[in-house]
Design a protein around this motif. Structure first.
Motif, PDB file in Angstrom:
ATOM      1  N   THR A  27      -1.107   3.645  13.598  1.00 30.65           N
ATOM      2  CA  THR A  27      -1.633   4.721  12.759  1.00 30.65           C
ATOM      3  C   THR A  27      -1.273   6.095  13.312  1.00 30.65           C
ATOM      4  N   VAL A  28      -1.272   6.247  14.635  1.00 32.68           N
ATOM      5  CA  VAL A  28      -0.885   7.531  15.217  1.00 32.68           C
ATOM      6  C   VAL A  28       0.622   7.729  15.101  1.00 32.68           C
ATOM      7  N   MET A  29       1.414   6.666  15.252  1.00 35.14           N
ATOM      8  CA  MET A  29       2.862   6.798  15.082  1.00 35.14           C
ATOM      9  C   MET A  29       3.210   7.256  13.677  1.00 35.14           C
ATOM     10  N   ARG A  30       2.529   6.712  12.678  1.00 34.90           N
ATOM     11  CA  ARG A  30       2.803   7.144  11.296  1.00 34.90           C
ATOM     12  C   ARG A  30       2.470   8.625  11.118  1.00 34.90           C
ATOM     13  N   HIS A  31       1.386   9.066  11.739  1.00 37.60           N
ATOM     14  CA  HIS A  31       1.032  10.483  11.685  1.00 37.60           C
ATOM     15  C   HIS A  31       2.116  11.335  12.338  1.00 37.60           C
ATOM     16  N   ARG A  32       2.620  10.881  13.476  1.00 44.50           N
ATOM     17  CA  ARG A  32       3.606  11.665  14.225  1.00 44.50           C
ATOM     18  C   ARG A  32       4.994  11.582  13.642  1.00 44.50           C
ATOM     19  N   LEU A  33       5.416  10.370  13.266  1.00 49.36           N
ATOM     20  CA  LEU A  33       6.819  10.121  12.942  1.00 49.36           C
ATOM     21  C   LEU A  33       7.112  10.070  11.449  1.00 49.36           C
ATOM     22  N   GLY A  34       6.060  10.081  10.621  1.00 50.38           N
ATOM     23  CA  GLY A  34       6.283  10.012   9.183  1.00 50.38           C
ATOM     24  C   GLY A  34       6.494   8.582   8.728  1.00 50.38           C
ATOM     25  N   PRO A  35       7.177   8.396   7.611  1.00 53.26           N
ATOM     26  CA  PRO A  35       7.368   7.036   7.080  1.00 53.26           C
ATOM     27  C   PRO A  35       8.318   6.219   7.956  1.00 53.26           C
ATOM     28  N   ILE A  36       7.776   5.235   8.647  1.00 50.12           N
ATOM     29  CA  ILE A  36       8.565   4.344   9.489  1.00 50.12           C
ATOM     30  C   ILE A  36       8.216   2.914   9.115  1.00 50.12           C
ATOM     31  N   ARG A  37       9.110   2.002   9.438  1.00 46.17           N
ATOM     32  CA  ARG A  37       8.859   0.579   9.221  1.00 46.17           C
ATOM     33  C   ARG A  37       8.162   0.040  10.466  1.00 46.17           C
ATOM     34  N   VAL A  38       6.857  -0.233  10.356  1.00 42.76           N
ATOM     35  CA  VAL A  38       6.096  -0.687  11.513  1.00 42.76           C
ATOM     36  C   VAL A  38       5.250  -1.887  11.136  1.00 42.76           C
TER      37      VAL A  38
END
Length: 359
Positions: free
Chosen positions: A57-68
């Protein structure tokens, strides 16, 4: 020809040849397994990510739309025949050690970790393995942390004294991990708790996946007597900035493991430094390594030279792994919003001698 190790160290990061994935790679790769969301471990540009829900959830906030893709703690994921699982690292909310198993061999990549509970992050869980890759940010005996409850009691007393005198209390703390740890231990009866925008953005992301954080106010909504009783949590780079100067009369402090070194407090011009770190101290590092039962230990980012010598003196097969994991300079306090790396960078302070390690 010898057998290829389960994990190898490359110019892109820690690689598992059998599974063809990387752990916390610093250059773009097709598949990345991520220990936590600090920017030196979770970087943009990878084809696919695997992380815990809290980290994702923090990566999506930081990096935008990513495949995770997400996996919970202890949940086994098979990647090209290699078994991968996450286990609590205690570093920040959602942080994990990565256990890798293949052909009867087990390696663990710790990422960053601390062994003492902080009341918010999932408590560290030692994992038995044949080889362990450990940070050693604070790998000298001079670094020994007090219990979190004692440090938080000291912070609350400092805040209460400032509030009684009509001064705003401002604490510089990294926006992911440190700020939430301080927030979770504050006494809201003293006054309002105000979060800088970078801190609040992470608060919102973590609340969204179930982390119970006390309510925080916006600076724009806190004025007059309420502001003079407030405690403000801000990234280190915001303390002393134009943003902070509009707060009026204030008392400033920093929360960091490097506050154990007097020279850093002097260089930052801080009268108050709270020794609080999201990394293991020396005792935590040595206890964690012993608990793994590993014969081979690789150390990275920190006092690698003296810590490796200590390990060899204890009978371990020890090596140093060169990585690109690095944080802000400890005596500068630069900040990049919510994606800063934490306490990693070593100070050039003679108080912390790099000599032989002795218990």
């Amino acid at each position: 020809m010898g057998q290829t190790p389960l994990l190898t160290f490359t110019d892109r990061g820690i690689h598992c040849p059998a599974g063809d994935f990387y752990i916390d790679p610093w250059r773009p790769v097709a598949r990345a397994v991520i220990t936590h969301a600090h920017s030196d471990h979770a970087r943009p540009g990878h084809g696919a990510y695997l992380a815990t829900p809290g980290t994702a959830t923090v990566m999506r906030h930081r990096l935008g739309p990513i495949r995770v893709d997400c996996a919970g703690y202890g949940e086994a994921v098979t990647i090209n025949g290699v078994t991968v699982s996450f286990h609590p690292a205690g570093h920040v909310p959602g942080s994990a050690q990565v256990r890798v198993e293949h052909g009867g061999e087990v390696w663990v990549v710790s990422g960053d970790y601390k062994t003492a509970p902080d009341g918010l992050s999932e408590p560290f869980e030692p994992i038995r393995c044949h080889a362990f890759i450990s940070e050693c940010t604070f790998g000298l005996p001079v670094f020994r942390w007090e219990p979190n409850t004692l440090v938080m009691a000291r912070i609350n007393r400092w805040w209460a004294e400032n509030a009684a005198a009509g001064r705003v209390s401002v604490i510089g703390a990294y926006a992911l991990g440190k700020a939430q740890r301080v927030l979770a231990g504050l006494d809201p009866s003293i006054g309002p708790i105000v979060a800088h925008g970078a801190v609040e953005a992470v608060n919102v992301a973590l609340r969204g996946v179930g982390y119970a954080l006390p309510p925080t106010a916006r600076l724009a909504d806190t004025t007059g007597a309420d502001l003079r009783r407030a405690l403000v949590l801000a990234p280190p780079g915001a303390v002393g900035s134009t943003w902070a100067r509009r707060l009026g009369e204030m008392a400033e402090a920093s929360a960091s493991g490097w506050m154990a070194i007097r020279g850093i407090r002097r260089r930052r011009g801080l009268g108050t430094g709270f020794v609080i770190s999201d990394h293991a101290d020396f005792v935590g590092l040595t206890d964690a390594i012993r608990a793994t039962g590993a014969d081979r230990v690789f150390v990275t980012h920190g006092y690698t030279g003296p810590f490796r010598r200590w390990l060899e003196d204890q009978g371990y097969q020890a090596g140093v792994v060169e990585t690109e994991f690095a944080g802000e300079e400890a005596d500068v306090g630069a900040d990049q919003g919510p994606d800063q790396a934490g306490d990693h960078a070593l100070p050039t302070e003679p108080d912390a001698e790099g000599g032989a390690i002795r218990e």
